[in-house]
Scaffold this active site. Structure first.
Site, PDB file in Angstrom:
ATOM      1  CG  HIS A 158      15.794  -8.584  48.647  1.00  0.00           C
ATOM      2  ND1 HIS A 158      17.075  -8.343  49.070  1.00  0.00           N
ATOM      3  CD2 HIS A 158      15.345  -9.635  49.372  1.00  0.00           C
ATOM      4  CE1 HIS A 158      17.382  -9.211  50.037  1.00  0.00           C
ATOM      5  NE2 HIS A 158      16.346  -9.996  50.237  1.00  0.00           N
ATOM      6  CB  CYS A 210      35.633  -9.614  63.381  1.00  0.00           C
ATOM      7  SG  CYS A 210      36.788 -10.792  64.047  1.00  0.00           S
TER       8      CYS A 210
END
Lengths: 421, 129
Positions: free
Chosen positions: A222, A345
């Site tokens: 992929h 984050c």
């Protein structure tokens, strides 16, 4: 066919999907090439070759097996290997696991020491961690600030009981190319097994296993316009390398990896590798031009840092840190382009990219990094739009940034004494 | 991270971005947080002789919620007496912006910035008189 997208040209696809963000995350995954998808469709439905290649007693099985073997040939051809050296897996993660654990388990009487690098993919690092639990010892090399491994340091880390060295060919985050040919010389001379994670290099960098002394190589479909969920492990036959199976149940793939072969996926991987072999040179040239255009377009922005060596690098990757802007707000500002960030984050963890930390970037610069990865369907327009967007958004975020203001006033925020937070 | 429309609005269109002269005796400056922690807020207030905040501005290095919290605070502060401003709690900021639990720290930092700016202004005044 009922799938109009498969007959579209790249330009038509761009027009159809232009409402979506511009895709510059080809290192995460690539779309399946419509030519690949068309091939795969011939191995699924009742009127096509849906058989199980293990069925030896009828035509359905024979045809499926022929397709699998043709694909094996195509995958082997891209890396100049023998088709018998290709073992199908579910992807590069499984290949890494099979190679590292499989070899360590098979040869555990020969030694207990492994060497890898801190910037490897988690599939390699976590497999090594698992082996540490089992009593193996692992050396994690620190790369140079360029992201490249100093071969002298690698040679110095080799021990009498070193069993295996695992070094990736191309890094997924910063795109740097390790000198696996030279590493292979070091390991072969000492009879040490050499595993290479080539998920990010196959189809981007020429690989000649007739020349490179690699024993095990992980491959993925992929990342080069094949389907997800299929990969392969190259296992050298001369000199022969043995691995212990990690998945049991039927002895498929000469006992190294059991499980019914997903024929349509395998056919897709084969076709993707065939196209890569034919078009790689030309495609790299095109992508290099686009990458250079992107880099040139961004270079006049102050306080940006290129992560990783620019020369020993695939043209598909540009990884840049933007100083004095914060990672999460940067990613939000860039929602019109699909890119990856060195900042975690937005996920559960607050840890910045371990790859950028390993090459010596500060936490702040690791957080504020953006990985642009270009591919087959990237256009000049995409690049120009991106350059314009980055300029605008960096300007806006820096106008907002007290650190940028300090920098403008000649104060280095790195030297300020900040209260503990 | 899923943010409320209010956070997104303040992030996209931050209010009162800018800087006042730090040495102006009528100005109080609060600089809180640390770059390594991911958030730095610089909040400034301009105070008149009656100890009322007549203007406020900010610059923030941080995530969208830190930017939104600072932007919101500048709006809240304008027109408030110092004593009143001193009472603003992080919970009010977090509530107003519907901050996700992981981002409550941003509202705490914004409260710290208010307190630091007021303290700085008072020090200033003290020095000058």
């Amino acid at each position: 066919m009922g799938y109009p997208v498969m007959n579209m040209t790249a330009t038509e696809m761009n027009q159809t999907f232009r409402k979506r963000p511009i895709y510059l995350d080809y290192a995460a995954t690539t779309p399946v090439d419509p030519r690949v998808a068309r091939k795969m469709m011939a191995y699924l439905t009742p009127d096509t070759e849906f058989g199980n290649p293990s069925s030896r007693s009828h035509l359905y099985g024979w045809h499926a097996e022929e397709a699998v073997e043709a694909a094996r040939q195509q995958v082997a051809a891209l890396i100049n290997a023998d088709p018998k050296e290709i073992v199908w897996t579910s992807g590069a993660t499984e290949s890494d696991n099979l190679a590292i654990k499989g070899a360590a388990h098979f040869y555990h009487n020969k030694g207990k020491h492994l060497i890898t690098c801190k910037t490897e993919h988690m599939a390699v690092l976590d497999s090594c961690r698992q082996l540490e639990q089992e009593g193996f010892e692992v050396t994690y090399l620190t790369p140079e600030p360029s992201g490249l491994i100093d071969l002298n340091k690698l040679a110095a880390a080799l021990r009498e009981d070193t069993l295996l060295v695992s070094i990736m060919h191309v890094n997924n985050e910063i795109g740097v190319i390790q000198d696996i040919e030279a590493i292979g010389e070091l390991t072969r001379a000492r009879g040490i097994i050499f595993h290479v994670d080539a998920a990010q290099s196959a189809g981007k960098v020429p690989i000649d296993l007739g020349r490179m002394k690699v024993d095990l190589m992980s491959l993925s479909a992929h990342k080069i316009y094949g389907p997800k969920g299929i990969g392969a492990l190259y296992v050298r036959r001369q000199p022969r390398v043995r691995i212990e199976a990690q998945i049991h149940g039927g002895g498929h793939e000469r006992g190294m990896r059991s499980g019914t072969l997903p024929v349509h996926q395998i056919v897709g991987m084969g076709e993707a590798f065939r196209i890569a072999k034919e078009e790689m040179r030309e495609e790299n040239e095109h992508i290099r031009q686009l990458r250079d255009r992107l880099l040139a377009g961004l270079q006049d922005i102050e306080e940006i840092y290129l992560n990783g060596d620019l020369e020993q690098r695939v043209p598909h990757n540009l990884n840049i840190s933007f100083n004095y802007v914060e990672g999460e707000s940067l990613i939000m500002a860039l929602k019109d382009i699909a890119v990856s960030s060195g900042s975690a984050c937005t996920s559960a963890s607050l840890e910045p990219s371990y790859v950028l930390r390993a090459i010596g970037r500060s936490e702040e610069l690791a957080h504020s990094s953006i990985r642009f990865s270009l591919g087959r369907y990237t256009t000049e327009q995409d690049i120009d739009y991106t350059i314009d967007l980055i300029h605008k958004k960096i300007r806006k975020l820096r106008e907002l940034s007290p650190l940028w203001e300090m920098h403008q006033q000649g104060v280095d925020p790195a030297k300020v004494e900040w209260a503990a937070h | 991270m899923t943010y409320s429309d209010k956070v997104l609005d303040h992030y996209e269109n931050p209010r009162n971005v800018g800087s006042f002269d730090q040495n102006d005796p009528g100005v109080g400056t609060g600089l809180v947080g640390a770059p390594a922690g991911g958030d730095v807020i610089k909040l400034q207030i301009r105070v008149n002789e009656d100890d009322v905040i007549v203007d406020a501005c900010f610059k923030t290095y941080g995530c969208a919620s830190a930017i939104a919290a600072s932007s919101l605070v500048t709006e809240m502060l304008k027109g408030k007496a110092l004593a009143e401003a001193q009472q603003i709690k992080n919970t009010l900021i977090a509530e107003e912006l519907a901050l996700p639990p992981a981002k409550i720290g941003c509202s705490v930092l914004a409260e710290d910035a208010i307190k630091a700016a007021i303290a700085d202004y008072r020090n200033h005044k003290h020095e000058i008189r």
